[in-house]
Design a protein around this motif. Structure first.
Motif, PDB file in Angstrom:
ATOM      1  N   HIS A  60      -3.852  -5.283  -7.763  1.00 41.12           N
ATOM      2  CA  HIS A  60      -5.118  -5.834  -7.257  1.00 41.12           C
ATOM      3  C   HIS A  60      -5.267  -5.633  -5.759  1.00 41.12           C
TER       4      HIS A  60
ATOM      5  N   ARG B 148      -4.184  -3.004  -4.053  1.00 45.91           N
ATOM      6  CA  ARG B 148      -4.224  -1.590  -3.674  1.00 45.91           C
ATOM      7  C   ARG B 148      -5.655  -1.150  -3.395  1.00 45.91           C
ATOM      8  N   LYS B 149      -5.787  -0.078  -2.656  1.00 50.74           N
ATOM      9  CA  LYS B 149      -7.115   0.472  -2.333  1.00 50.74           C
ATOM     10  C   LYS B 149      -7.123   1.951  -2.719  1.00 50.74           C
ATOM     11  N   PRO B 150      -7.771   2.311  -3.822  1.00 52.26           N
ATOM     12  CA  PRO B 150      -8.491   1.402  -4.736  1.00 52.26           C
ATOM     13  C   PRO B 150      -7.529   0.599  -5.604  1.00 52.26           C
ATOM     14  N   ALA B 151      -8.041  -0.479  -6.152  1.00 50.28           N
ATOM     15  CA  ALA B 151      -7.231  -1.323  -7.019  1.00 50.28           C
ATOM     16  C   ALA B 151      -6.786  -0.538  -8.254  1.00 50.28           C
ATOM     17  N   ARG B 152      -5.638  -0.913  -8.779  1.00 45.70           N
ATOM     18  CA  ARG B 152      -5.097  -0.272  -9.979  1.00 45.70           C
ATOM     19  C   ARG B 152      -4.693  -1.352 -10.969  1.00 45.70           C
TER      20      ARG B 152
END
Length: 277
Positions: A244, A246-250
């Protein structure tokens, strides 16, 4: 010494895991076995029916604990890197027993969530009734340690300031495969390497020695609130690296392979499957 709960012929049995076999402990599961006041001596001396390890089917290491208490925000480096102050008290929430699955069972991704996330954790299992404990009494009351992943529905967790609804979806939380007793040399020392892999990618890596509140401190703290009983589980928190953030979320997907590993304790290896209704 390793203790486990296994599935056998439509029922379950508590066992000791040796190098080449599982030895029956004379109870249906570890919660019942740990409720015996002399369980440590009984486990070491057990000479019951033997089962081949190649055919062992691991159930959740504790099938129906009275309590599953979880701790948030408990890895020092992760808290500091986020620019937060270290907490004065543990952040607590809970799960229900139906959230637990075995170390090699499928993890269910609920149809109502699109944001299922991983959280690798060290879990403590209680081996005696504990109330108003000091640090020494708390340590003595720990049966041992196991591996847990607090798989979380982020889109439900953050619907309100209370996290509980995102933390206890049914059949989402692998635990096991066994309990390593607290007197085992494998768990002595300051910390253990902890990691989480998703589809072969290492997404979390930390050392349990980095916990702000260590297991004995958590046991003593919780014992001021409520009596802890044999089989209760305390999940001690997760380090950085969750999807959640991370960028982007994974997030976990249908078919994702989730591996949660702690040095000296073993690993959970679970395939994620989307719920069908």
């Amino acid at each position: 010494m390793k203790l486990a709960t296994i599935r056998l012929d439509g029922t379950t049995r508590a066992v000791r895991i040796d190098d080449d076999k599982a030895v029956d402990l004379g109870e249906s599961d570890l919660v019942a076995f740990l409720s015996r006041p002399d369980w440590r001596a009984l486990a070491g001396a057990a000479n019951g029916e033997r089962y081949g390890l190649d055919a062992v089917d691991y159930a959740p290491v504790v099938l129906a604990p009275e309590k599953v208490v979880c701790v948030g925000l408990n890895y020092r480096n992760h808290i500091l890197e986020m620019g937060r102050e270290l907490p004065q008290y543990p952040t607590l929430f809970s799960k229900y027993a139906r959230a637990l699955v075995g170390a090699y069972d499928d993890v269910v991704l609920p149809a109502s969530s699109a944001q299922m996330d991983w959280e690798a954790e060290l879990a403590v299992v209680i081996g005696a009734e504990i109330r108003h404990a000091d640090a020494e009494q708390a340590r003595a009351g720990i049966a041992g340690y196991t591996v847990l992943n607090d798989v979380t529905a982020r889109d439900w967790q953050y619907r309100t300031p209370q996290w509980h609804q995102g933390k206890t979806f049914e059949a989402t939380t692998p635990i096991g495969p066994w309990l390593v007793t607290a007197d085992d040399p494998a768990v002595r020392g300051e910390g253990r390497a902890l990691s989480c892999e998703v589809d072969g990618d290492t997404v979390q890596k930390a050392d349990t020695g980095d916990l702000v509140f260590d297991p004995a401190t958590l046991v003593a703290y919780l014992s001021e609130i409520i009596t802890l009983v044999p089989g209760d589980v305390i999940a001690t928190g997760t380090p950085g690296g969750v999807g959640h953030a991370r960028k982007p979320a994974r997030y976990l997907q249908d078919g994702s392979v989730l591996v949660t590993r702690i040095d000296g304790l073993g690993e959970c290896r679970n395939t994620c499957r989307r719920e069908t209704r």
